[in-house]
Design an enzyme around this catalytic site. Structure first.
Site, PDB file in Angstrom:
ATOM      1  N   GLU A 464       0.813  -1.216   0.000  1.00 46.63           N
ATOM      2  CA  GLU A 464       0.000   0.000   0.000  1.00 46.63           C
ATOM      3  C   GLU A 464       0.853   1.276   0.000  1.00 46.63           C
ATOM      4  O   GLU A 464       0.420   2.327   0.458  1.00 46.63           O
ATOM      5  CB  GLU A 464      -0.968   0.006   1.190  1.00 46.63           C
ATOM      6  N   GLU A 549      -6.014  -7.614  -1.605  1.00 49.03           N
ATOM      7  CA  GLU A 549      -6.402  -7.889  -0.222  1.00 49.03           C
ATOM      8  C   GLU A 549      -7.916  -7.798  -0.097  1.00 49.03           C
ATOM      9  O   GLU A 549      -8.487  -6.733  -0.313  1.00 49.03           O
ATOM     10  CB  GLU A 549      -5.795  -6.871   0.757  1.00 49.03           C
TER      11      GLU A 549
END
Length: 944
Positions: A464, A549
């Site tokens: 991320e 995810e």
């Protein structure tokens, strides 16, 4: 004489806190070697391992993963770094000959250390993810050698805010180290921040020339008929004279039954200057139609053994290096249809269904046995990719070895996370670690350590987040593709691909960039909470082509809760109803500490456990949680598969397992017992799969293979709670093309006259010619607006079963074949795929009121019959294996590999299972294989 080769130093280590040792490293390795005694502070050490692992091993601290015991352990933020600075000591023997050289190797230390060998000191530089090699040739003794290290924690261990948080106060990000150790929303803080000698320590003996970090690369031509193996190795001459030597490479393939075939043997002569290093590139080795390596579900994981040896003139063999290697080609592009990242293996697209991995154990108690189990579990779930999350480890070669064996592609991230490196709350440091050159050194060394594994699919800069600009640009340059892997052509003008640092795999700068999530780095992964199962199938559920995810619940079985928490942790959540009608779960303090994620999401999703009725106790709660687990994760994978290639190219679940006794997002718990979600995933991700689209109620066939399915049909049967079959239909299919989803027909039973509120649906995809079942999928369903509370009285149904068990023991391993047959009958049309058990196994002995047993000692065969007068589905059956000798409350033998579990059988149906496990050391009695289920609350023995 010391033999040429490596000796691992993994026993005989002792340790002590540095502040409790009164002598220095020189004294420890000369005049004052330590020993364990009642007067000393030295204790047996866990090497490889961490300081915390050593303290737990010696019961100097409580188990940090049990209950709230982690709160009783001093955190490094409170104690200071000296508290977790430890001495480690061992002895080793190594007698060398003239012109032999000895190196002491550390594959990883966290975070820095000083090494002493026989009184000689060496300073090891910082960094958790780098190898250290020390030439100890001139300081060895002919007999015993003394080795001591003082190991220091990371420089910036940070503090843990009262509210916890993602990576604590983010200070750990200033070092090149694992970031999860400051705690996350799925793990408690690791008090020593993983300080220790956490990976392999070894002594290597060579002649004058040693081999360093060979690089293996395969290229392919003529539709994979022609292949070349490219090999480059660094050769170091330790001697003071120019050395003539021959470098040999041998490629061996295992045929069967241990018979090996040498496919290539090539020798090349080289001259290495005195005390110099050269990079030697072999002439490419040609192969015709090599056996290719395929990911799980696409084919076999064929591996060749590559052996490189160097023979020095007038000395003999000087060094050798061996590596299993798979011929395969990985391509990765952004798909023009979905916008998601598309992977191809050996020219074939692969639909990614996998999950996120943190690490095997939070105290770094890593072992080959545990890695084997971890990775086989992933293969058993029919997954094909594991993502090594950036806040964890650069995984170890043993991890990759078993990914090679079982066919799991690996996405390996470097040590950057959004939370710690610039995007956290409060805002964290965007410049990453303080020492950028150290980060790059560790990254390059990691690439060299792992690059020869066929399972390694791609490098990613961070989770991320992207690395700081200078690091990111350096990684892009270092990990650029060789021209062949961009153009598919190999020109004589091109350098050999094996001279690149990697050159064969893509580097992606971050987990939400370039074909992952929205591709632009915005927070577009997730969600991470309980969902309505049908939502996974809706076109509006997730916008982008590849979700790195997406997660949900992860409650284990009740036995695990009792094994990992004291009785005060056995209370189930309170269910509080809000004004909006939604339920909020309020867990006890221990569950909250272990990061329990509720089965409700007020305002969005009604409590899915209460769909089955209010649980009465821990056992009831955990059983109902397993029902939800199975449905939740099967629907997740089925929903993604339903839109394979039209909307999605892949999905990775957050997350597959926990490195501690956490209660959030897992397919198996830290004790290695599978949850029902494991088998829901296994069903949904099988290469050829029949499924019900829970949004459209169309029956679908998902064919992820490269072969067309023909001469197949689908049998759909509905069973009610009275054991009747009100709906039965066979769908004839002409074909199911490769890599396609075929929508067959609408399942119309819910629209029929007077459908049952709760019912079971069994789908079977089979070949018409021989009735062989290709895919079987069992659902329990309710009509819109209803729930599953009618299943509660169904528990009283006494459904008869007949279980046949045949066991074979090889060493300490048990291999069982078990057949379970629902012997109840119902009025229905002839079942074209029905299997009948026809064995007559003789005399019966009564064991329980419902259970009778017979056995044939000559055949190792055992039969158990559960009596019952009711007809119906034997619902949600579960095997478990137990130690009959243990006095512990938890009698389970773990791990166990089941070919399937948490299964149901309709009347007249039988299924066969394989169960494999190792008996505990010293166990004299046979283990007990138990079976229990929704209709069988008291588990009963089927073996042992």
């Amino acid at each position: 004489m010391a033999e040429i080769g490596k000796t691992v130093l993994d026993f005989g280590w002792i340790a002590a806190r540095s502040t409790e040792v009164d002598v220095n490293g020189v004294q420890l390795t000369t005049t004052n070697p330590p020993a364990i005694s009642s007067e000393s502070r030295w204790m047996e050490a866990a090497v490889p391992g961490t300081v915390l692992g050593t303290l737990v091993k010696n019961k100097a601290i409580p188990d940090p993963f049990y209950g709230l015991e982690n709160e009783a352990i001093t955190d490094i933020a409170d104690s200071g770094r000296d508290y977790y600075t430890f001495w480690f000591f061992t002895k080793f023997q190594c007698q060398r000959l003239l012109n032999q050289y000895v190196h002491l190797n550390f594959r990883a230390i966290n975070y820095s250390a000083q090494v002493f060998v026989n009184g000689h000191k060496t300073e090891l530089p910082k960094g958790m993810f780098r190898r250290h090699t020390l030439d100890v040739t001139d300081i060895l003794h002919p007999e015993s050698n003394l080795l001591a290290l003082i190991v220091h924690p990371p420089d910036h261990p940070g503090t843990i805010p009262p509210e916890g948080g993602q990576g604590g106060d983010h200070e750990i990000g200033k070092d090149v180290a694992a970031q999860y150790v400051q705690g996350w929303d799925w793990i408690c803080p690791i008090r020593d921040r993983n300080t220790g000698i956490w990976d392999e320590v070894s002594i290597s003996v060579t002649g004058p020339v040693r081999i360093i970090d060979p690089h293996l690369v395969s290229t392919f031509f003529d539709d994979y008929k022609r292949a070349y193996l490219h090999v480059t190795a660094e050769l170091e001459n330790k001697s003071t004279w120019n050395t003539e030597c021959s470098v040999n490479i041998q490629i061996t393939a295992e045929l069967e039954n241990g018979v090996c075939l040498v496919e290539h043997l090539q020798t090349e002569n080289v001259l290495i200057p005195a005390q110099g290093r050269i990079q030697h590139t072999f002439k490419p080795l040609y192969f015709y139609k090599p056996e290719l390596w395929w990911p799980n579900g696409m084919g076999k994981q064929n591996l060749y053994d590559i052996l490189i040896t160097v023979v020095v003139n007038e000395f003999g063999e000087s060094d050798s290096w061996m590596q299993p290697f798979g011929f395969r080609k990985i391509e990765s592009v952004i798909d023009s249809v979905t916008g998601g990242r598309l992977f191809k293996i050996n020219g074939e697209p692969i639909f990614i269904r996998g999950g996120n991995w943190i690490l095997s154990d939070g105290l770094l108690r890593l072992s080959k046995e545990r890695y084997r189990t971890d990775i086989k579990f992933h293969a058993d779930m029919n997954m094909n990719m594991i993502r090594c999350w950036g806040g964890g480890l650069a995984e170890r070669p043993e991890f990759y070895h078993f990914c090679d064996i079982y066919g799991l592609l690996v996405w390996q991230e470097f040590w950057i996370t959004g939370d710690v490196d610039g995007r956290g709350v409060p805002v964290s440091n965007p410049n990453g670690p303080l020492d950028h050159e150290l980060f790059l050194l560790c990254a390059r060394d990691t690439v060299k350590l792992l690059r020869n594994h066929p399972s390694l699919a791609l490098w990613v800069g961070g989770n991320e987040q992207v690395p700081p600009k200078d690091i990111n640009e350096a990684l892009k340059q270092d990990l650029r593709l060789h021209s062949y892997f961009e153009t598919q052509l190999l020109s004589d003008k091109d350098s050999d691909p094996s001279v690149y640092l990697d050159g064969t795999r893509v580097y992606i700068q971050g987990s939400m960039w370039d074909g992952f999530a929205d591709g632009k780095g915005n927070f577009t992964d997730g969600p991470y909470e309980i969902q309505y199962p049908e939502d996974f199938f809706k076109d509006t559920y997730y916008k982008y082509g590849f979700n790195p995810e997406v997660g949900s619940v992860g409650m284990p079985v009740a036995e695990t809760i009792r094994a990992t928490m004291p009785p005060e942790g056995w209370t189930i959540p309170l269910f509080k109803k809000g004004l909006d009608g939604f339920i909020k779960e309020v867990p006890n303090r221990m569950w909250d500490y272990h990061k329990y994620i509720p089965y409700s999401n007020p305002g969005k999703v009604h409590d899915q456990i209460l769909m089955y009725g209010t649980p009465e106790n821990l056992d009831d709660f955990c059983l109902k949680a397993q029902l939800v687990n199975y449905i939740q994760y099967r629907a997740l994978f089925e929903g993604w598969s339903s839109q394979m290639w039209t909307k999605y190219t892949g999905v990775l679940i957050w997350k597959n397992q926990n490195p501690w006794t956490g209660l959030r997002g897992q397919f198996y718990d830290h004790l290695l017992d599978q949850t029902a979600s494991f088998y829901g995933c296994r069903s949904a991700a099988e290469p050829v799969h029949v499924q019900l689209n829970l949004a459209s109620y169309f029956v679908e066939v998902v064919n992820t293979t490269s072969k067309e399915l023909s001469d197949v049909a689908i049998e759909a049967s509905v069973w009610d709670l009275d054991g009747n079959c009100p709906y039965y239909k066979v769908f004839k299919i002409v074909s199911a093309p490769p890599k396609k989803v075929v929508k067959i027909s609408e399942f119309k039973y819910p629209k029929a006259a007077n459908p049952k509120h709760v019912y079971f649906l069994l789908l079977k995809l089979y070949t018409v010619s021989d009735k062989a079942v290709i895919s079987r999928n069992f659902y329990w369903l309710h009509l819109p607006g209803k729930n599953y509370t009618l299943l509660e009285p169904y528990r009283k149904k006494q459904i008869p079963l007949k279980i046949t068990c045949n066991a074979v023991m090889v060493g300490s391993r048990y291999e069982l074949e078990v057949n379970v047959h629902n012997t109840s009958r119902a009025n229905l049309a002839k079942n074209v795929v029905q299997e009948d058990e026809k064995r007559d196994l003789g005399l019966l002995q009564k064991l329980f009121s419902r259970c009778v047993v017979s056995a044939d000692s000559n055949r190792g065969l055992k039969v158990v019959e559960m009596k019952g007068s009711d007809s119906g589905v034997a619902f949600f059956l579960r095997f478990s294996v137990h130690n009959a000798e243990t006095e512990k409350q938890d009698t389970r033998i773990l791990p166990v590999h089941y070919s399937d579990n948490y299964f149901s059988l309709v009347p007249g149906e039988s299924m066969s299972f394989k169960i494999s496990f190792a008996a505990p050391t010293g166990m004299k009695k046979s283990p007990r294989v138990m079976l229990q289920g929704w209709n069988y609350p008291d588990r009963f023995s089927v073996f042992g």
